[in-house]
Design a protein around this motif. Structure first.
Motif, PDB file in Angstrom:
ATOM      1  N   SER A   1      38.633 -18.677  40.057  1.00 45.13           N
ATOM      2  CA  SER A   1      38.944 -18.429  38.862  1.00 45.13           C
ATOM      3  C   SER A   1      40.043 -19.889  39.206  1.00 45.13           C
ATOM      4  O   SER A   1      40.555 -20.181  39.572  1.00 45.13           O
ATOM      5  N   ARG A   2      39.927 -20.845  38.109  1.00 43.20           N
ATOM      6  CA  ARG A   2      39.956 -22.400  37.797  1.00 43.20           C
ATOM      7  C   ARG A   2      41.121 -22.803  36.145  1.00 43.20           C
ATOM      8  O   ARG A   2      40.918 -23.331  36.513  1.00 43.20           O
ATOM      9  N   GLU A   3      40.861 -21.844  35.859  1.00 43.82           N
ATOM     10  CA  GLU A   3      41.193 -21.724  34.049  1.00 43.82           C
ATOM     11  C   GLU A   3      42.602 -21.934  33.786  1.00 43.82           C
ATOM     12  O   GLU A   3      43.478 -21.250  33.362  1.00 43.82           O
ATOM     13  N   PHE A   4      43.015 -22.889  34.366  1.00 45.38           N
ATOM     14  CA  PHE A   4      44.815 -23.263  34.199  1.00 45.38           C
ATOM     15  C   PHE A   4      45.067 -24.153  33.130  1.00 45.38           C
ATOM     16  O   PHE A   4      43.776 -25.173  33.343  1.00 45.38           O
ATOM     17  N   ASP A   5      46.304 -23.838  32.561  1.00 52.49           N
ATOM     18  CA  ASP A   5      45.370 -24.902  30.858  1.00 52.49           C
ATOM     19  C   ASP A   5      46.217 -26.495  31.507  1.00 52.49           C
ATOM     20  O   ASP A   5      47.199 -26.900  32.548  1.00 52.49           O
ATOM     21  N   GLY A   6      45.508 -27.217  31.257  1.00 52.90           N
ATOM     22  CA  GLY A   6      45.736 -28.879  32.150  1.00 52.90           C
ATOM     23  C   GLY A   6      45.119 -28.910  32.645  1.00 52.90           C
ATOM     24  O   GLY A   6      44.638 -30.221  33.303  1.00 52.90           O
ATOM     25  N   LEU A   7      44.048 -28.500  33.244  1.00 54.96           N
ATOM     26  CA  LEU A   7      43.127 -28.780  34.947  1.00 54.96           C
ATOM     27  C   LEU A   7      41.970 -29.248  33.974  1.00 54.96           C
ATOM     28  O   LEU A   7      41.468 -28.805  32.978  1.00 54.96           O
ATOM     29  N   ARG A   8      42.244 -30.676  34.144  1.00 57.48           N
ATOM     30  CA  ARG A   8      40.654 -31.440  33.771  1.00 57.48           C
ATOM     31  C   ARG A   8      39.567 -31.208  34.976  1.00 57.48           C
ATOM     32  O   ARG A   8      38.792 -30.717  34.112  1.00 57.48           O
ATOM     33  N   ARG A   9      39.653 -31.375  36.128  1.00 55.31           N
ATOM     34  CA  ARG A   9      38.338 -31.123  37.013  1.00 55.31           C
ATOM     35  C   ARG A   9      39.148 -30.337  38.665  1.00 55.31           C
ATOM     36  O   ARG A   9      40.449 -31.127  39.017  1.00 55.31           O
ATOM     37  N   ILE A  10      38.459 -30.300  39.238  1.00 62.99           N
ATOM     38  CA  ILE A  10      38.938 -30.394  40.776  1.00 62.99           C
ATOM     39  C   ILE A  10      37.305 -30.127  41.722  1.00 62.99           C
ATOM     40  O   ILE A  10      36.395 -29.742  41.280  1.00 62.99           O
ATOM     41  N   SER A  11      37.935 -30.675  42.376  1.00 63.61           N
ATOM     42  CA  SER A  11      36.489 -31.084  43.733  1.00 63.61           C
ATOM     43  C   SER A  11      37.130 -30.910  45.154  1.00 63.61           C
ATOM     44  O   SER A  11      37.950 -30.951  45.478  1.00 63.61           O
ATOM     45  N   LEU A  12      35.991 -30.360  45.920  1.00 61.37           N
ATOM     46  CA  LEU A  12      35.970 -30.069  47.284  1.00 61.37           C
ATOM     47  C   LEU A  12      35.900 -30.951  47.501  1.00 61.37           C
ATOM     48  O   LEU A  12      34.288 -31.065  47.785  1.00 61.37           O
ATOM     49  N   VAL A  13      36.132 -31.768  49.103  1.00 61.54           N
ATOM     50  CA  VAL A  13      35.872 -33.515  49.723  1.00 61.54           C
ATOM     51  C   VAL A  13      35.835 -32.131  51.731  1.00 61.54           C
ATOM     52  O   VAL A  13      37.037 -31.637  51.538  1.00 61.54           O
ATOM     53  N   LYS A  14      34.516 -32.350  52.083  1.00 62.87           N
ATOM     54  CA  LYS A  14      34.318 -31.829  53.463  1.00 62.87           C
ATOM     55  C   LYS A  14      34.783 -33.606  53.792  1.00 62.87           C
ATOM     56  O   LYS A  14      33.778 -34.117  54.046  1.00 62.87           O
ATOM     57  N   GLY A  15      36.137 -33.453  54.777  1.00 56.44           N
ATOM     58  CA  GLY A  15      36.366 -35.053  55.801  1.00 56.44           C
ATOM     59  C   GLY A  15      35.266 -34.586  56.907  1.00 56.44           C
ATOM     60  O   GLY A  15      34.417 -33.522  57.395  1.00 56.44           O
ATOM     61  N   THR A  16      35.481 -35.927  57.618  1.00 61.17           N
ATOM     62  CA  THR A  16      34.489 -35.968  58.780  1.00 61.17           C
ATOM     63  C   THR A  16      35.056 -35.499  59.716  1.00 61.17           C
ATOM     64  O   THR A  16      34.762 -35.392  60.888  1.00 61.17           O
ATOM     65  N   ASP A  17      36.227 -34.788  59.691  1.00 61.61           N
ATOM     66  CA  ASP A  17      37.473 -34.518  60.797  1.00 61.61           C
ATOM     67  C   ASP A  17      37.232 -32.982  60.963  1.00 61.61           C
ATOM     68  O   ASP A  17      38.333 -32.454  61.636  1.00 61.61           O
ATOM     69  N   GLY A  18      36.556 -32.727  59.806  1.00 60.03           N
ATOM     70  CA  GLY A  18      35.962 -30.717  59.774  1.00 60.03           C
ATOM     71  C   GLY A  18      37.356 -30.598  58.939  1.00 60.03           C
ATOM     72  O   GLY A  18      36.947 -29.126  58.517  1.00 60.03           O
ATOM     73  N   GLY A  19      37.709 -31.540  58.349  1.00 57.53           N
ATOM     74  CA  GLY A  19      39.175 -30.817  57.672  1.00 57.53           C
ATOM     75  C   GLY A  19      38.274 -30.842  56.093  1.00 57.53           C
ATOM     76  O   GLY A  19      37.302 -31.608  55.731  1.00 57.53           O
ATOM     77  N   TYR A  20      39.457 -30.608  54.780  1.00 62.31           N
ATOM     78  CA  TYR A  20      38.624 -30.187  53.168  1.00 62.31           C
ATOM     79  C   TYR A  20      39.638 -30.739  53.176  1.00 62.31           C
ATOM     80  O   TYR A  20      41.366 -30.871  52.791  1.00 62.31           O
ATOM     81  N   PHE A  21      39.705 -31.510  52.079  1.00 61.36           N
ATOM     82  CA  PHE A  21      40.555 -31.869  50.657  1.00 61.36           C
ATOM     83  C   PHE A  21      40.170 -31.602  49.252  1.00 61.36           C
ATOM     84  O   PHE A  21      39.191 -31.524  49.082  1.00 61.36           O
ATOM     85  N   GLY A  22      41.420 -30.423  48.623  1.00 64.00           N
ATOM     86  CA  GLY A  22      40.975 -30.291  47.404  1.00 64.00           C
ATOM     87  C   GLY A  22      42.094 -31.699  46.233  1.00 64.00           C
ATOM     88  O   GLY A  22      43.025 -31.493  46.422  1.00 64.00           O
ATOM     89  N   VAL A  23      41.221 -31.770  45.899  1.00 65.75           N
ATOM     90  CA  VAL A  23      41.412 -32.840  44.688  1.00 65.75           C
ATOM     91  C   VAL A  23      41.391 -32.599  42.877  1.00 65.75           C
ATOM     92  O   VAL A  23      40.101 -32.123  42.687  1.00 65.75           O
ATOM     93  N   GLY A  24      42.783 -32.369  42.265  1.00 61.55           N
ATOM     94  CA  GLY A  24      42.448 -31.913  41.514  1.00 61.55           C
ATOM     95  C   GLY A  24      43.292 -32.496  39.947  1.00 61.55           C
ATOM     96  O   GLY A  24      44.463 -34.142  40.764  1.00 61.55           O
ATOM     97  N   GLU A  25      42.682 -33.369  39.277  1.00 61.55           N
ATOM     98  CA  GLU A  25      42.920 -33.807  37.912  1.00 61.55           C
ATOM     99  C   GLU A  25      43.294 -33.305  36.867  1.00 61.55           C
ATOM    100  O   GLU A  25      43.260 -32.906  36.317  1.00 61.55           O
ATOM    101  N   TRP A  26      44.438 -33.676  36.576  1.00 53.38           N
ATOM    102  CA  TRP A  26      45.736 -32.708  35.467  1.00 53.38           C
ATOM    103  C   TRP A  26      46.366 -33.652  34.363  1.00 53.38           C
ATOM    104  O   TRP A  26      46.411 -34.826  34.336  1.00 53.38           O
ATOM    105  N   ASP A  27      45.603 -33.016  33.432  1.00 52.72           N
ATOM    106  CA  ASP A  27      46.985 -33.329  31.647  1.00 52.72           C
ATOM    107  C   ASP A  27      47.885 -34.300  32.152  1.00 52.72           C
ATOM    108  O   ASP A  27      48.712 -35.189  31.873  1.00 52.72           O
ATOM    109  N   SER A  28      48.308 -33.470  32.899  1.00 55.39           N
ATOM    110  CA  SER A  28      49.738 -34.490  32.793  1.00 55.39           C
ATOM    111  C   SER A  28      50.289 -33.439  33.754  1.00 55.39           C
ATOM    112  O   SER A  28      50.473 -32.219  34.912  1.00 55.39           O
ATOM    113  N   PHE A  29      51.740 -33.950  34.892  1.00 50.51           N
ATOM    114  CA  PHE A  29      52.369 -33.408  35.751  1.00 50.51           C
ATOM    115  C   PHE A  29      52.969 -32.001  35.680  1.00 50.51           C
ATOM    116  O   PHE A  29      52.981 -31.081  36.524  1.00 50.51           O
TER     117      PHE A  29
END
Length: 106
Positions: free
Chosen positions: A27-55
């Motif tokens: 669940s990611r029903e966080f107040d102010g969360l615009r979107r979240i992405s999961l990126v699979k890197g070429t090294d086998g790692g992943y990046f979770g990237v979140g965009e928020w309305d404010s810090f």
């Protein structure tokens, strides 16, 4: 002013599918969360990237995000004793260019 967070994860060998399955199901029903992405890197790692309305929204959601991490922590390798299983960076957006040619000023 909106904010971003980027978190690197390195799943243990053979646990990539379980990591992805759990990560996608949380669940990611966080107040102010615009979107979240999961990126699979070429090294086998992943990046979770979140965009928020404010810090402030990002900070308010930290405990809930920590609770989410606890659901898949067992699938992750540790980066170091200091970092643990995530390497995270968050902050206010300093510049954002959009493909429609508009510039979002912070």
């Amino acid at each position: 002013m909106h904010a971003m967070t980027v978190v690197k994860f390195m799943p243990k060998l053979g646990m990539e599918e379980e990591f992805e399955t759990i990560y996608k199901s949380l669940s990611r029903e966080f107040d102010g969360l615009r979107r979240i992405s999961l990126v699979k890197g070429t090294d086998g790692g992943y990046f979770g990237v979140g965009e928020w309305d404010s810090f402030d929204h990002l900070v308010a959601a930290r405990q809930a995000m920590q609770n989410n991490l606890d659901q898949f922590r067992h699938t992750l390798s540790s980066f170091s004793e200091d970092l643990g299983v995530t390497d995270a960076m968050s902050g206010n957006v300093a510049f954002c260019w959009r493909f429609d040619g508009l510039v979002d000023e912070p």
